[in-house]
Write a protein that holds these residues in place. Structure first.
Motif, PDB file in Angstrom:
ATOM      1  N   ALA A 127      28.925  27.501 -12.546  1.00  0.00           N
ATOM      2  CA  ALA A 127      29.692  26.419 -13.559  1.00  0.00           C
ATOM      3  C   ALA A 127      29.895  25.481 -14.194  1.00  0.00           C
ATOM      4  O   ALA A 127      29.993  24.645 -15.261  1.00  0.00           O
ATOM      5  CB  ALA A 127      31.619  26.666 -13.420  1.00  0.00           C
ATOM      6  N   PHE A 128      28.999  24.354 -13.500  1.00  0.00           N
ATOM      7  CA  PHE A 128      28.868  22.828 -13.792  1.00  0.00           C
ATOM      8  C   PHE A 128      27.896  22.793 -14.553  1.00  0.00           C
ATOM      9  O   PHE A 128      28.767  21.689 -15.309  1.00  0.00           O
ATOM     10  CB  PHE A 128      28.547  22.666 -12.245  1.00  0.00           C
ATOM     11  CG  PHE A 128      28.672  20.451 -12.836  1.00  0.00           C
ATOM     12  CD1 PHE A 128      29.891  20.235 -13.089  1.00  0.00           C
ATOM     13  CD2 PHE A 128      27.060  20.172 -12.678  1.00  0.00           C
ATOM     14  CE1 PHE A 128      29.422  18.975 -13.458  1.00  0.00           C
ATOM     15  CE2 PHE A 128      27.241  19.078 -12.393  1.00  0.00           C
ATOM     16  CZ  PHE A 128      28.521  17.685 -12.957  1.00  0.00           C
ATOM     17  N   ASP A 129      27.356  23.189 -14.619  1.00  0.00           N
ATOM     18  CA  ASP A 129      25.868  23.582 -15.530  1.00  0.00           C
ATOM     19  C   ASP A 129      26.559  24.032 -17.328  1.00  0.00           C
ATOM     20  O   ASP A 129      26.245  23.679 -17.989  1.00  0.00           O
ATOM     21  CB  ASP A 129      24.882  24.650 -15.368  1.00  0.00           C
ATOM     22  CG  ASP A 129      24.073  23.604 -14.709  1.00  0.00           C
ATOM     23  OD1 ASP A 129      24.020  23.020 -14.449  1.00  0.00           O
ATOM     24  OD2 ASP A 129      23.624  25.161 -14.124  1.00  0.00           O
ATOM     25  N   ALA A 177      27.199  21.577 -20.759  1.00  0.00           N
ATOM     26  CA  ALA A 177      26.586  21.974 -21.349  1.00  0.00           C
ATOM     27  C   ALA A 177      27.470  22.163 -22.580  1.00  0.00           C
ATOM     28  O   ALA A 177      27.595  21.897 -24.174  1.00  0.00           O
ATOM     29  CB  ALA A 177      26.416  23.438 -21.674  1.00  0.00           C
ATOM     30  N   GLU A 178      28.800  22.315 -22.633  1.00  0.00           N
ATOM     31  CA  GLU A 178      30.232  22.317 -23.311  1.00  0.00           C
ATOM     32  C   GLU A 178      30.336  20.973 -23.810  1.00  0.00           C
ATOM     33  O   GLU A 178      31.336  20.867 -25.051  1.00  0.00           O
ATOM     34  CB  GLU A 178      31.427  22.981 -22.326  1.00  0.00           C
ATOM     35  CG  GLU A 178      31.179  24.700 -22.452  1.00  0.00           C
ATOM     36  CD  GLU A 178      32.338  25.032 -21.977  1.00  0.00           C
ATOM     37  OE1 GLU A 178      33.238  24.402 -20.996  1.00  0.00           O
ATOM     38  OE2 GLU A 178      32.017  26.032 -21.587  1.00  0.00           O
ATOM     39  N   LEU A 179      30.738  20.191 -22.429  1.00  0.00           N
ATOM     40  CA  LEU A 179      30.657  18.663 -22.948  1.00  0.00           C
ATOM     41  C   LEU A 179      29.707  18.329 -23.705  1.00  0.00           C
ATOM     42  O   LEU A 179      30.353  17.805 -24.998  1.00  0.00           O
ATOM     43  CB  LEU A 179      30.197  17.873 -21.728  1.00  0.00           C
ATOM     44  CG  LEU A 179      31.755  17.958 -20.940  1.00  0.00           C
ATOM     45  CD1 LEU A 179      31.027  17.194 -19.612  1.00  0.00           C
ATOM     46  CD2 LEU A 179      33.367  17.513 -21.261  1.00  0.00           C
ATOM     47  N   ILE A 193      32.436  16.100 -26.387  1.00  0.00           N
ATOM     48  CA  ILE A 193      31.629  15.450 -26.748  1.00  0.00           C
ATOM     49  C   ILE A 193      31.907  14.760 -28.700  1.00  0.00           C
ATOM     50  O   ILE A 193      32.616  14.089 -29.252  1.00  0.00           O
ATOM     51  CB  ILE A 193      31.284  14.652 -26.233  1.00  0.00           C
ATOM     52  CG1 ILE A 193      30.988  14.571 -24.911  1.00  0.00           C
ATOM     53  CG2 ILE A 193      30.951  13.196 -26.961  1.00  0.00           C
ATOM     54  CD1 ILE A 193      29.820  14.152 -23.866  1.00  0.00           C
ATOM     55  N   PRO A 194      31.722  16.384 -28.945  1.00  0.00           N
ATOM     56  CA  PRO A 194      31.566  15.769 -30.648  1.00  0.00           C
ATOM     57  C   PRO A 194      32.861  15.855 -31.267  1.00  0.00           C
ATOM     58  O   PRO A 194      33.180  15.596 -31.861  1.00  0.00           O
ATOM     59  CB  PRO A 194      30.106  17.630 -30.567  1.00  0.00           C
ATOM     60  CG  PRO A 194      29.698  17.215 -29.870  1.00  0.00           C
ATOM     61  CD  PRO A 194      29.926  16.900 -28.506  1.00  0.00           C
TER      62      PRO A 194
END
Length: 126
Positions: free
Chosen positions: A33-35, A39-41, A46-47
């Motif tokens: 879940a951290f990976d 990836a979502e960040l 961020i975008p």
């Protein structure tokens, strides 16, 4: 006309919180879940914040009640409290500042909704 994007910067505290989330998820046997979070960040959060810096709810729409938090808010530079915003993404709550003057978004903190528990005995041993 090209769209103006704000820049986003991860603060030291945000990076420390990511480390804490990684440890929390690893301990919960959910390191994958951290990976996914990273990836979502990169791909979404961020975008989104760079493109729509006011997408989050104003932090002070529900101001903190503790004396400590109110004292900390009092130490911020003039106008900074109006820049504080919250962004909910999946299981995570992000605190960020959208600064108009330098067109920057500062990611200040992130928390997984399950990080804080009501296991009072573990927090305050007798």
């Amino acid at each position: 006309m090209a769209e103006q994007l704000d820049r986003a910067e991860l603060t030291a505290n945000f990076l420390e919180r990511l480390d804490a989330i990684e440890a929390f998820l690893t301990e919960a046997d959910a390191a994958f879940a951290f990976d996914d979070l990273l990836a979502e960040l990169r791909a979404t959060v961020i975008p989104n914040l760079a493109r729509f810096p006011r997408i989050g709810r104003r932090y002070l729409d529900h101001p903190p009640q503790s004396a400590e938090a109110l004292s900390q808010l009092g130490t911020l530079p003039a106008g900074a409290t109006n820049a504080l915003r919250e962004y909910l993404h999946g299981d995570y709550l992000l605190l960020y500042a959208a600064m108009e003057l330098n067109e920057m978004v500062y990611l200040l903190s992130i928390r997984h909704h399950r990080e804080l528990t009501f296991d009072f005995a573990a927090h305050w041993p007798s």
